[in-house]
Structure formats: C-alpha cells, structure tokens
Design a protein around this motif. Structure first.
Motif, PDB file in Angstrom:
ATOM      1  N   ALA A   9     -22.263  20.573   0.381  1.00 29.75           N
ATOM      2  CA  ALA A   9     -21.649  21.925   0.335  1.00 29.75           C
ATOM      3  C   ALA A   9     -21.418  22.049   2.137  1.00 29.75           C
ATOM      4  N   HIS A  10     -22.585  21.304   3.010  1.00 24.83           N
ATOM      5  CA  HIS A  10     -23.052  21.723   4.444  1.00 24.83           C
ATOM      6  C   HIS A  10     -21.619  21.060   5.427  1.00 24.83           C
ATOM      7  N   LEU A  11     -21.924  19.645   4.125  1.00 19.89           N
ATOM      8  CA  LEU A  11     -20.861  18.733   5.304  1.00 19.89           C
ATOM      9  C   LEU A  11     -19.090  18.788   4.809  1.00 19.89           C
ATOM     10  N   ARG A  12     -18.781  19.933   3.951  1.00 24.03           N
ATOM     11  CA  ARG A  12     -17.507  20.443   3.916  1.00 24.03           C
ATOM     12  C   ARG A  12     -17.080  21.726   5.519  1.00 24.03           C
ATOM     13  N   THR A  13     -18.687  22.387   5.723  1.00 25.72           N
ATOM     14  CA  THR A  13     -18.483  22.975   6.577  1.00 25.72           C
ATOM     15  C   THR A  13     -17.808  22.924   8.446  1.00 25.72           C
ATOM     16  N   LEU A  14     -18.243  20.955   8.863  1.00 27.15           N
ATOM     17  CA  LEU A  14     -18.053  21.110  10.109  1.00 27.15           C
ATOM     18  C   LEU A  14     -17.479  20.302  10.189  1.00 27.15           C
ATOM     19  N   ASP A  15     -16.951  20.227  11.467  1.00 26.49           N
ATOM     20  CA  ASP A  15     -15.537  20.321  12.122  1.00 26.49           C
ATOM     21  C   ASP A  15     -15.077  18.750  12.307  1.00 26.49           C
ATOM     22  N   THR A  16     -16.129  17.818  12.359  1.00 24.06           N
ATOM     23  CA  THR A  16     -15.905  16.939  12.885  1.00 24.06           C
ATOM     24  C   THR A  16     -17.469  15.723  12.235  1.00 24.06           C
ATOM     25  N   VAL A  17     -16.707  14.515  11.892  1.00 27.54           N
ATOM     26  CA  VAL A  17     -17.162  13.348  12.237  1.00 27.54           C
ATOM     27  C   VAL A  17     -18.600  13.749  12.319  1.00 27.54           C
ATOM     28  N   GLU A  18     -18.085  12.955  13.831  1.00 33.06           N
ATOM     29  CA  GLU A  18     -20.405  12.699  14.515  1.00 33.06           C
ATOM     30  C   GLU A  18     -20.919  13.369  14.306  1.00 33.06           C
ATOM     31  N   GLU A  19     -20.646  15.496  14.138  1.00 31.92           N
ATOM     32  CA  GLU A  19     -21.802  15.818  13.468  1.00 31.92           C
ATOM     33  C   GLU A  19     -21.772  15.424  11.877  1.00 31.92           C
ATOM     34  N   GLY A  20     -21.173  15.630  10.947  1.00 36.03           N
ATOM     35  CA  GLY A  20     -21.508  15.039   9.968  1.00 36.03           C
ATOM     36  C   GLY A  20     -22.515  13.850   9.727  1.00 36.03           C
ATOM     37  N   GLU A  21     -22.031  12.838  11.114  1.00 35.54           N
ATOM     38  CA  GLU A  21     -22.975  11.455  11.163  1.00 35.54           C
ATOM     39  C   GLU A  21     -24.762  12.325  11.568  1.00 35.54           C
ATOM     40  N   ALA A  22     -24.389  13.315  12.382  1.00 36.25           N
ATOM     41  CA  ALA A  22     -25.615  13.969  13.231  1.00 36.25           C
ATOM     42  C   ALA A  22     -26.252  14.379  11.605  1.00 36.25           C
ATOM     43  N   LEU A  43     -19.391  14.915  -3.584  1.00 39.87           N
ATOM     44  CA  LEU A  43     -18.782  15.312  -3.289  1.00 39.87           C
ATOM     45  C   LEU A  43     -17.182  14.627  -4.331  1.00 39.87           C
ATOM     46  N   ARG A  44     -17.774  14.391  -5.807  1.00 38.89           N
ATOM     47  CA  ARG A  44     -16.384  13.833  -6.958  1.00 38.89           C
ATOM     48  C   ARG A  44     -15.683  12.222  -6.001  1.00 38.89           C
ATOM     49  N   LEU A  45     -16.535  11.245  -5.821  1.00 36.71           N
ATOM     50  CA  LEU A  45     -16.177   9.760  -5.598  1.00 36.71           C
ATOM     51  C   LEU A  45     -16.347   9.379  -5.921  1.00 36.71           C
ATOM     52  N   VAL A  57     -21.110   5.968   3.845  1.00 31.93           N
ATOM     53  CA  VAL A  57     -21.395   7.348   4.696  1.00 31.93           C
ATOM     54  C   VAL A  57     -19.813   7.337   5.392  1.00 31.93           C
ATOM     55  N   ARG A  58     -19.048   5.888   5.416  1.00 30.84           N
ATOM     56  CA  ARG A  58     -17.508   6.365   6.018  1.00 30.84           C
ATOM     57  C   ARG A  58     -17.066   7.310   4.774  1.00 30.84           C
ATOM     58  N   ARG A  59     -16.935   6.922   3.444  1.00 37.96           N
ATOM     59  CA  ARG A  59     -15.996   7.756   2.362  1.00 37.96           C
ATOM     60  C   ARG A  59     -16.763   8.835   2.115  1.00 37.96           C
ATOM     61  N   ILE A  60     -17.818   9.268   2.636  1.00 38.14           N
ATOM     62  CA  ILE A  60     -18.166  10.495   2.274  1.00 38.14           C
ATOM     63  C   ILE A  60     -17.992  11.049   3.385  1.00 38.14           C
ATOM     64  N   LEU A  61     -18.091  10.779   4.737  1.00 36.82           N
ATOM     65  CA  LEU A  61     -17.235  11.813   5.924  1.00 36.82           C
ATOM     66  C   LEU A  61     -15.932  12.025   5.946  1.00 36.82           C
ATOM     67  N   GLN A  62     -15.441  10.956   5.276  1.00 39.14           N
ATOM     68  CA  GLN A  62     -13.686  10.802   5.226  1.00 39.14           C
ATOM     69  C   GLN A  62     -13.469  11.985   4.366  1.00 39.14           C
ATOM     70  N   GLN A  63     -14.263  12.174   3.260  1.00 35.49           N
ATOM     71  CA  GLN A  63     -14.208  12.671   2.501  1.00 35.49           C
ATOM     72  C   GLN A  63     -14.169  14.047   2.581  1.00 35.49           C
ATOM     73  N   ALA A  64     -15.444  14.734   2.267  1.00 29.65           N
ATOM     74  CA  ALA A  64     -16.035  15.999   3.267  1.00 29.65           C
ATOM     75  C   ALA A  64     -15.803  16.883   4.484  1.00 29.65           C
ATOM     76  N   ILE A  65     -14.758  15.972   5.620  1.00 30.22           N
ATOM     77  CA  ILE A  65     -14.618  16.479   6.626  1.00 30.22           C
ATOM     78  C   ILE A  65     -12.738  16.153   7.650  1.00 30.22           C
ATOM     79  N   SER A  66     -12.802  15.035   7.387  1.00 29.36           N
ATOM     80  CA  SER A  66     -11.369  14.427   7.766  1.00 29.36           C
ATOM     81  C   SER A  66     -10.432  14.857   6.247  1.00 29.36           C
ATOM     82  N   ALA A  67     -10.586  14.740   5.175  1.00 30.23           N
ATOM     83  CA  ALA A  67      -9.098  14.940   3.844  1.00 30.23           C
ATOM     84  C   ALA A  67      -8.890  16.785   4.352  1.00 30.23           C
TER      85      ALA A  67
END
Length: 77
Positions: A9-22, A43-45, A57-67
């Motif tokens: 849920a928190h990852l979905r609120t972030l704006d950048t992948v860098e914030e997600g990684e941090a 995240l239903r992956l 990590v890449r797929r999680i961040l892509q799904q939660a933030i980029s998508a």
C-alpha cells in the motif's frame, strides 16, 4: 519490517522508483526473498517463485509505481 500488505500500500503512494527502492531498503525487505515474494503476491504479481531478488525488486517497483503513473497519465489524456 511491516507486513506485506502495508508495504504494498505504501509503495503505491510513492512517486518515483528511487523512493520505492529506498523504502524497501529501509524496511529490510530487499534482503529477504520470502518478504519480496509476499509483497509481490500482495501486488497480485504471478510466477514470482523462480525470479531472482533483483528481478523481484524490479517487478515490484514497476507494478506499484511505474504502472500506476502510466495509467494516471492515460486518465488525464
């Protein structure tokens, strides 16, 4: 470490992948493969059992933030 549902849920609120990684690093999830799989499941992956940690990590961040950002842009268009 928070539970996977809270992390997703928190990852979905972030704006950048860098914030997600941090955030994943701060939560200690990036070191624990089982934790990454749990967040990915939240995240239903699918088919994450054989993925490597960097791929998870890449797929999680892509799904939660980029998508999410992609579809926000489509809504505005």
């Amino acid at each position: 470490m928070d539970d996977p549902k809270t992390i997703a849920a928190h990852l979905r609120t972030l704006d950048t992948v860098e914030e997600g990684e941090a955030y994943l690093t701060a939560q200690g999830v990036h070191r624990d493969r089982d934790g990454l799989v749990a967040v990915a499941t939240e995240l239903r992956l699918t088919r994450m059992e054989r993925a490597t940690k960097p791929e998870l990590v890449r797929r999680i961040l892509q799904q939660a933030i980029s998508a999410r950002r992609k579809f926000e842009g489509l809504r505005k268009w």
